[in-house]
Motif scaffolding. Sequence first.
Motif, PDB file in Angstrom:
ATOM      1  N   TYR A  93       0.941  -1.097   0.182  1.00  8.90           N
ATOM      2  CA  TYR A  93       0.012   0.011   0.085  1.00  8.90           C
ATOM      3  C   TYR A  93       0.727   1.289   0.021  1.00  8.90           C
ATOM      4  N   CYS A  94       0.504   2.458  -0.724  1.00 13.38           N
ATOM      5  CA  CYS A  94       0.980   3.482  -0.691  1.00 13.38           C
ATOM      6  C   CYS A  94       0.328   4.318   0.296  1.00 13.38           C
ATOM      7  N   ALA A  95       0.884   5.546   0.988  1.00  9.39           N
ATOM      8  CA  ALA A  95       0.309   6.244   1.751  1.00  9.39           C
ATOM      9  C   ALA A  95       0.738   7.506   1.773  1.00  9.39           C
ATOM     10  N   ALA A  96      -0.108   8.546   2.123  1.00  9.92           N
ATOM     11  CA  ALA A  96       0.379  10.116   2.159  1.00  9.92           C
ATOM     12  C   ALA A  96      -0.310  10.611   3.590  1.00  9.92           C
ATOM     13  N   THR A  97       0.840  11.430   4.001  1.00  4.46           N
ATOM     14  CA  THR A  97       0.620  12.426   5.081  1.00  4.46           C
ATOM     15  C   THR A  97       1.109  13.653   4.908  1.00  4.46           C
ATOM     16  N   SER A  98       0.182  14.703   5.281  1.00  2.00           N
ATOM     17  CA  SER A  98       0.674  15.953   5.183  1.00  2.00           C
ATOM     18  C   SER A  98       0.849  16.767   6.587  1.00  2.00           C
ATOM     19  N   THR A  99       0.944  15.875   7.526  1.00  2.00           N
ATOM     20  CA  THR A  99       1.106  16.558   8.875  1.00  2.00           C
ATOM     21  C   THR A  99       2.379  15.990   9.727  1.00  2.00           C
ATOM     22  N   VAL A 100       2.780  14.695   9.130  1.00  2.00           N
ATOM     23  CA  VAL A 100       3.983  14.028  10.104  1.00  2.00           C
ATOM     24  C   VAL A 100       4.909  13.701   9.290  1.00  2.00           C
ATOM     25  N   ASN A 101       6.056  14.546   9.470  1.00  2.00           N
ATOM     26  CA  ASN A 101       7.274  13.993   8.651  1.00  2.00           C
ATOM     27  C   ASN A 101       7.905  12.751   9.549  1.00  2.00           C
ATOM     28  N   TRP A 102       8.614  11.812   8.778  1.00  2.00           N
ATOM     29  CA  TRP A 102       9.379  10.871   9.255  1.00  2.00           C
ATOM     30  C   TRP A 102       8.329   9.802   9.937  1.00  2.00           C
ATOM     31  N   ALA A 103       7.317   9.766   9.294  1.00  2.00           N
ATOM     32  CA  ALA A 103       6.166   8.681   9.709  1.00  2.00           C
ATOM     33  C   ALA A 103       6.438   7.482   9.201  1.00  2.00           C
ATOM     34  N   THR A 104       6.163   6.522  10.414  1.00  2.00           N
ATOM     35  CA  THR A 104       6.518   5.196  10.286  1.00  2.00           C
ATOM     36  C   THR A 104       5.238   4.169  10.546  1.00  2.00           C
ATOM     37  N   LYS A 105       4.570   4.899  11.314  1.00  2.00           N
ATOM     38  CA  LYS A 105       3.067   3.985  11.735  1.00  2.00           C
ATOM     39  C   LYS A 105       1.845   4.365  10.796  1.00  2.00           C
ATOM     40  N   PRO A 106       1.087   3.347  10.666  1.00  2.00           N
ATOM     41  CA  PRO A 106      -0.044   3.544   9.797  1.00  2.00           C
ATOM     42  C   PRO A 106      -1.055   4.678  10.162  1.00  2.00           C
ATOM     43  N   HIS A 107      -1.125   4.757  11.376  1.00  2.00           N
ATOM     44  CA  HIS A 107      -2.131   5.687  12.206  1.00  2.00           C
ATOM     45  C   HIS A 107      -1.778   7.196  11.593  1.00  2.00           C
ATOM     46  N   GLU A 108      -0.284   7.406  11.139  1.00  2.00           N
ATOM     47  CA  GLU A 108       0.219   8.695  11.049  1.00  2.00           C
ATOM     48  C   GLU A 108      -0.149   9.208   9.822  1.00  2.00           C
ATOM     49  N   TYR A 109      -0.799   8.366   8.784  1.00  2.00           N
ATOM     50  CA  TYR A 109      -0.776   8.579   7.242  1.00  2.00           C
ATOM     51  C   TYR A 109      -2.471   8.580   7.277  1.00  2.00           C
ATOM     52  N   HIS A 110      -2.911   9.607   6.556  1.00  2.00           N
ATOM     53  CA  HIS A 110      -4.417  10.003   6.539  1.00  2.00           C
ATOM     54  C   HIS A 110      -5.219   9.385   5.077  1.00  2.00           C
ATOM     55  N   THR A 111      -4.351   9.198   4.022  1.00  2.00           N
ATOM     56  CA  THR A 111      -4.795   8.747   2.609  1.00  2.00           C
ATOM     57  C   THR A 111      -4.110   7.596   2.290  1.00  2.00           C
ATOM     58  N   TRP A 112      -4.838   6.483   1.740  1.00  2.00           N
ATOM     59  CA  TRP A 112      -4.207   5.428   1.437  1.00  2.00           C
ATOM     60  C   TRP A 112      -4.728   4.798   0.172  1.00  2.00           C
ATOM     61  N   GLY A 113      -3.900   4.209  -0.722  1.00  2.00           N
ATOM     62  CA  GLY A 113      -4.059   3.586  -1.895  1.00  2.00           C
ATOM     63  C   GLY A 113      -4.677   2.301  -1.800  1.00  2.00           C
ATOM     64  N   GLN A 114      -5.249   1.667  -2.917  1.00  2.00           N
ATOM     65  CA  GLN A 114      -5.895   0.245  -2.718  1.00  2.00           C
ATOM     66  C   GLN A 114      -5.191  -0.700  -2.676  1.00  2.00           C
ATOM     67  N   GLY A 115      -3.893  -0.680  -2.731  1.00  2.00           N
ATOM     68  CA  GLY A 115      -3.105  -1.977  -2.554  1.00  2.00           C
ATOM     69  C   GLY A 115      -2.684  -2.688  -3.868  1.00  2.00           C
ATOM     70  N   THR A 116      -1.704  -3.339  -3.890  1.00  2.00           N
ATOM     71  CA  THR A 116      -1.085  -4.189  -5.121  1.00  2.00           C
ATOM     72  C   THR A 116      -0.410  -5.596  -4.459  1.00  2.00           C
ATOM     73  N   GLN A 117      -0.595  -6.465  -4.780  1.00  2.00           N
ATOM     74  CA  GLN A 117      -0.028  -7.844  -4.553  1.00  2.00           C
ATOM     75  C   GLN A 117       1.183  -8.062  -5.154  1.00  2.00           C
ATOM     76  N   VAL A 118       2.087  -8.301  -4.286  1.00  2.00           N
ATOM     77  CA  VAL A 118       3.444  -8.970  -4.793  1.00  2.00           C
ATOM     78  C   VAL A 118       3.648 -10.228  -4.104  1.00  2.00           C
ATOM     79  N   THR A 119       3.930 -11.161  -5.143  1.00  2.00           N
ATOM     80  CA  THR A 119       3.926 -12.465  -4.773  1.00  2.00           C
ATOM     81  C   THR A 119       5.466 -13.053  -5.017  1.00  2.00           C
ATOM     82  N   VAL A 120       6.207 -13.458  -4.103  1.00  2.00           N
ATOM     83  CA  VAL A 120       7.725 -13.948  -4.424  1.00  2.00           C
ATOM     84  C   VAL A 120       7.633 -15.481  -4.071  1.00  2.00           C
ATOM     85  N   SER A 121       7.860 -16.286  -5.240  1.00  2.00           N
ATOM     86  CA  SER A 121       8.166 -17.735  -5.093  1.00  2.00           C
ATOM     87  C   SER A 121       9.573 -18.161  -4.831  1.00  2.00           C
ATOM     88  N   SER A 122       9.486 -18.931  -4.003  1.00  2.00           N
ATOM     89  CA  SER A 122      10.920 -19.707  -4.010  1.00  2.00           C
ATOM     90  C   SER A 122      11.479 -20.666  -5.096  1.00  2.00           C
TER      91      SER A 122
END
Length: 122
Positions: A93-122
């Motif tokens: 998921y990508c996410a955006a925040t306009s209020t918190v720099n150096w944000a690493t927690k999900p609750h610090e972001y206010h806008t989210w994309g819909q997600g894209t699946q990544v699958t890595v096989s061994s």
Amino acid sequence: QLQAFGGGSVQAGGSLRLSCAASGRTFRSYHMGWFRQVPGKEREFAARISRDGGGAYYADSVKGRFTISRDNAKNTVYLQMNSLKPEDTAVYYCAATSTVNWATKPHEYHTWGQGTQVTVSS
């Protein structure tokens, strides 16, 4: 509004480049982040970048393999993923925040994309 794309299925050691396109004129005012999530687990921070393109910061699990970047002229943030491992399999998921720099927690972001699946096989 954010839209993430570029996910897919690759073998271990391969590469993928995720993109996240933002609509509107305010993209350059947002700090951006990438997170990932697997079923049954909490959303996990992967990387972030400041609004001016500086300040790239990574989770230890992806450091040295992933690179976050952005193009403010194209309203897009990228996540280049190299040397992929099976444990990188997740919805990203990508996410955006306009209020918190150096944000690493999900609750610090206010806008989210819909997600894209990544699958890595061994």
